[in-house]
Design a protein around this motif. Sequence first.
Motif, PDB file in Angstrom:
ATOM      1  N   THR A  46      33.131  10.590  22.446  1.00  0.00           N
ATOM      2  CA  THR A  46      32.886  11.827  21.713  1.00  0.00           C
ATOM      3  C   THR A  46      33.980  12.442  20.873  1.00  0.00           C
ATOM      4  OG1 THR A  46      33.597  13.380  23.721  1.00  0.00           O
ATOM      5  CG2 THR A  46      31.239  12.794  23.309  1.00  0.00           C
ATOM      6  N   THR A  47      35.401  12.051  21.014  1.00  0.00           N
ATOM      7  CA  THR A  47      36.283  12.446  20.241  1.00  0.00           C
ATOM      8  C   THR A  47      36.759  11.365  19.344  1.00  0.00           C
ATOM      9  OG1 THR A  47      37.905  11.849  22.046  1.00  0.00           O
ATOM     10  CG2 THR A  47      37.149  13.977  22.227  1.00  0.00           C
ATOM     11  N   ALA A  48      36.091  10.216  19.195  1.00  0.00           N
ATOM     12  CA  ALA A  48      36.567   9.071  18.420  1.00  0.00           C
ATOM     13  C   ALA A  48      36.654   9.456  17.024  1.00  0.00           C
ATOM     14  CB  ALA A  48      35.756   7.621  18.677  1.00  0.00           C
ATOM     15  N   ASN A  49      37.523   8.347  16.133  1.00  0.00           N
ATOM     16  CA  ASN A  49      37.442   8.416  14.640  1.00  0.00           C
ATOM     17  C   ASN A  49      36.895   7.147  14.338  1.00  0.00           C
ATOM     18  OD1 ASN A  49      38.650  11.000  14.313  1.00  0.00           O
ATOM     19  ND2 ASN A  49      40.545  10.083  15.210  1.00  0.00           N
ATOM     20  N   ILE A  50      35.681   7.018  13.555  1.00  0.00           N
ATOM     21  CA  ILE A  50      35.138   5.501  13.613  1.00  0.00           C
ATOM     22  C   ILE A  50      34.691   5.565  11.968  1.00  0.00           C
ATOM     23  CG2 ILE A  50      33.104   4.147  13.833  1.00  0.00           C
ATOM     24  CD1 ILE A  50      32.920   5.655  16.635  1.00  0.00           C
ATOM     25  N   SER A  51      35.139   4.547  11.356  1.00  0.00           N
ATOM     26  CA  SER A  51      34.635   4.492  10.061  1.00  0.00           C
ATOM     27  C   SER A  51      34.523   2.943   9.875  1.00  0.00           C
ATOM     28  CB  SER A  51      35.591   4.836   8.980  1.00  0.00           C
ATOM     29  OG  SER A  51      36.987   4.006   9.033  1.00  0.00           O
ATOM     30  N   PHE A  52      33.291   2.387   9.204  1.00  0.00           N
ATOM     31  CA  PHE A  52      32.979   1.208   8.926  1.00  0.00           C
ATOM     32  C   PHE A  52      32.770   0.668   7.571  1.00  0.00           C
ATOM     33  CE2 PHE A  52      30.165  -2.302  10.201  1.00  0.00           C
ATOM     34  CZ  PHE A  52      30.554  -2.698  11.469  1.00  0.00           C
ATOM     35  N   THR A  53      32.902  -0.420   7.227  1.00  0.00           N
ATOM     36  CA  THR A  53      32.837  -0.962   5.856  1.00  0.00           C
ATOM     37  C   THR A  53      32.138  -2.295   5.916  1.00  0.00           C
ATOM     38  OG1 THR A  53      34.867   0.224   5.143  1.00  0.00           O
ATOM     39  CG2 THR A  53      33.990  -1.424   3.724  1.00  0.00           C
ATOM     40  N   VAL A  54      31.072  -2.439   5.176  1.00  0.00           N
ATOM     41  CA  VAL A  54      30.619  -3.599   4.852  1.00  0.00           C
ATOM     42  C   VAL A  54      30.765  -4.271   3.550  1.00  0.00           C
ATOM     43  CG1 VAL A  54      28.164  -4.839   5.109  1.00  0.00           C
ATOM     44  CG2 VAL A  54      28.719  -2.975   6.870  1.00  0.00           C
ATOM     45  N   ALA A  88      31.938   8.354  11.078  1.00  0.00           N
ATOM     46  CA  ALA A  88      31.336   9.107  11.654  1.00  0.00           C
ATOM     47  C   ALA A  88      31.805  10.709  11.598  1.00  0.00           C
ATOM     48  CB  ALA A  88      31.861   8.778  12.903  1.00  0.00           C
ATOM     49  N   LYS A  89      30.832  11.628  11.637  1.00  0.00           N
ATOM     50  CA  LYS A  89      31.374  13.170  11.619  1.00  0.00           C
ATOM     51  C   LYS A  89      30.957  13.844  12.726  1.00  0.00           C
ATOM     52  CE  LYS A  89      31.814  13.116   7.276  1.00  0.00           C
ATOM     53  NZ  LYS A  89      33.236  13.178   6.540  1.00  0.00           N
ATOM     54  N   SER A  90      30.114  13.358  13.691  1.00  0.00           N
ATOM     55  CA  SER A  90      29.709  14.119  15.114  1.00  0.00           C
ATOM     56  C   SER A  90      29.386  12.714  15.951  1.00  0.00           C
ATOM     57  CB  SER A  90      28.914  15.178  14.996  1.00  0.00           C
ATOM     58  OG  SER A  90      27.484  14.552  14.795  1.00  0.00           O
ATOM     59  N   GLY A  97      27.298   6.129  28.818  1.00  0.00           N
ATOM     60  CA  GLY A  97      27.615   4.994  27.854  1.00  0.00           C
ATOM     61  C   GLY A  97      26.844   4.889  26.747  1.00  0.00           C
ATOM     62  N   GLU A  98      25.988   6.057  26.358  1.00  0.00           N
ATOM     63  CA  GLU A  98      25.297   6.092  25.331  1.00  0.00           C
ATOM     64  C   GLU A  98      25.694   7.415  24.451  1.00  0.00           C
ATOM     65  OE1 GLU A  98      22.369   4.112  25.053  1.00  0.00           O
ATOM     66  OE2 GLU A  98      22.967   2.947  26.862  1.00  0.00           O
ATOM     67  N   TYR A  99      25.513   7.005  23.062  1.00  0.00           N
ATOM     68  CA  TYR A  99      25.757   8.141  22.166  1.00  0.00           C
ATOM     69  C   TYR A  99      24.893   8.024  20.960  1.00  0.00           C
ATOM     70  CZ  TYR A  99      30.197   7.694  24.908  1.00  0.00           C
ATOM     71  OH  TYR A  99      30.900   7.618  25.991  1.00  0.00           O
ATOM     72  N   ASN A 100      24.747   9.183  20.385  1.00  0.00           N
ATOM     73  CA  ASN A 100      24.228   9.238  19.055  1.00  0.00           C
ATOM     74  C   ASN A 100      25.455   9.542  18.179  1.00  0.00           C
ATOM     75  OD1 ASN A 100      21.569   8.793  19.541  1.00  0.00           O
ATOM     76  ND2 ASN A 100      21.185  10.930  19.798  1.00  0.00           N
ATOM     77  N   VAL A 101      25.809   8.726  16.950  1.00  0.00           N
ATOM     78  CA  VAL A 101      26.923   8.870  16.352  1.00  0.00           C
ATOM     79  C   VAL A 101      26.297   8.858  14.908  1.00  0.00           C
ATOM     80  CG1 VAL A 101      28.718   7.608  14.991  1.00  0.00           C
ATOM     81  CG2 VAL A 101      28.170   6.939  17.484  1.00  0.00           C
ATOM     82  N   THR A 102      26.558  10.054  14.540  1.00  0.00           N
ATOM     83  CA  THR A 102      26.110  10.604  13.173  1.00  0.00           C
ATOM     84  C   THR A 102      27.144  10.779  12.158  1.00  0.00           C
ATOM     85  OG1 THR A 102      24.385  12.201  14.106  1.00  0.00           O
ATOM     86  CG2 THR A 102      25.055  12.418  11.868  1.00  0.00           C
ATOM     87  N   LEU A 107      26.030   4.274   0.354  1.00  0.00           N
ATOM     88  CA  LEU A 107      25.159   2.905  -0.134  1.00  0.00           C
ATOM     89  C   LEU A 107      24.579   3.068  -1.513  1.00  0.00           C
ATOM     90  CD1 LEU A 107      24.119  -0.166   0.126  1.00  0.00           C
ATOM     91  CD2 LEU A 107      22.222   1.183   1.418  1.00  0.00           C
ATOM     92  N   HIS A 108      25.051   2.142  -2.688  1.00  0.00           N
ATOM     93  CA  HIS A 108      24.629   2.236  -3.919  1.00  0.00           C
ATOM     94  C   HIS A 108      24.739   3.557  -4.459  1.00  0.00           C
ATOM     95  CE1 HIS A 108      21.114   1.870  -6.649  1.00  0.00           C
ATOM     96  NE2 HIS A 108      21.655   0.432  -6.831  1.00  0.00           N
ATOM     97  N   GLY A 109      26.170   4.092  -4.197  1.00  0.00           N
ATOM     98  CA  GLY A 109      26.303   5.508  -4.909  1.00  0.00           C
ATOM     99  C   GLY A 109      25.783   6.465  -4.244  1.00  0.00           C
ATOM    100  N   VAL A 110      25.184   6.321  -3.263  1.00  0.00           N
ATOM    101  CA  VAL A 110      24.304   7.619  -2.655  1.00  0.00           C
ATOM    102  C   VAL A 110      24.964   7.788  -1.092  1.00  0.00           C
ATOM    103  CG1 VAL A 110      22.124   8.768  -1.689  1.00  0.00           C
ATOM    104  CG2 VAL A 110      22.355   7.245  -3.854  1.00  0.00           C
ATOM    105  N   THR A 111      25.332   8.878  -0.850  1.00  0.00           N
ATOM    106  CA  THR A 111      25.712   9.393   0.750  1.00  0.00           C
ATOM    107  C   THR A 111      24.720  10.113   1.403  1.00  0.00           C
ATOM    108  OG1 THR A 111      28.054   9.061  -0.075  1.00  0.00           O
ATOM    109  CG2 THR A 111      27.635  10.338   2.018  1.00  0.00           C
ATOM    110  N   ARG A 112      24.517   9.762   2.618  1.00  0.00           N
ATOM    111  CA  ARG A 112      23.704  10.576   3.370  1.00  0.00           C
ATOM    112  C   ARG A 112      23.806  10.528   4.926  1.00  0.00           C
ATOM    113  NH1 ARG A 112      18.344  11.799   1.735  1.00  0.00           N
ATOM    114  NH2 ARG A 112      17.674  11.221   3.875  1.00  0.00           N
ATOM    115  N   LEU A 113      23.479  11.451   5.643  1.00  0.00           N
ATOM    116  CA  LEU A 113      23.788  11.736   6.837  1.00  0.00           C
ATOM    117  C   LEU A 113      22.800  10.587   7.604  1.00  0.00           C
ATOM    118  CD1 LEU A 113      24.537  15.245   8.110  1.00  0.00           C
ATOM    119  CD2 LEU A 113      26.054  13.542   8.178  1.00  0.00           C
ATOM    120  N   GLU A 114      23.441   9.769   8.342  1.00  0.00           N
ATOM    121  CA  GLU A 114      22.461   8.776   9.132  1.00  0.00           C
ATOM    122  C   GLU A 114      22.984   8.769  10.642  1.00  0.00           C
ATOM    123  OE1 GLU A 114      19.827   7.408   8.151  1.00  0.00           O
ATOM    124  OE2 GLU A 114      20.006   7.526   5.888  1.00  0.00           O
TER     125      GLU A 114
END
Length: 177
Positions: A46-54, A88-90, A97-102, A107-114
Amino acid sequence: MALTKWAVDPTHSSVDFSIKHMMISKVKGTFTSFDALIEADPQDLTTANISFTVDLASVNTNNADRDNHLRSADFFDVENQPQLTFVAKSIRKTGDGEYNVTGDLTLHGVTRLETFAVTFEGEGKDPWGNEKVGFSANGSLKRSDYGLTWNAALETGGFLVGDDVKVSIELQAVKQA
């Protein structure tokens, strides 16, 4: 516990996707080049900093023509938009051991919450004494939300390529000094 830095172990990790084809079957693919920045207490994300790049040019569906089409301006347009990113924002705990990471997915120049459902799979030491952790993440997104709208109508009705993309990530990470 303080946040620990973790580095992706790419030989024990994967970023996979599937999408409906001709409305009757699924085509699967993978991205072979990706990375993440993770600062986390694996016991409590819950306190993690996560960023991912593909790296989108690394797409592999076991068909060179299809892969080249996916890299083209019809889809990913890797010349102008070479990466997918997620920050990750929240992070909300949903079970043991289960989380919802939002977060912001770009992608393709568009940013959305997922939101992705993330499971902490465990931790241990490899034969060389390196501390490792494992996570699984699953989610879906609509490619049309990101301007990926290329398609072809089928003679029988419907479309060649589905809109819903299922994403599955298996991640092993090694503790950094």
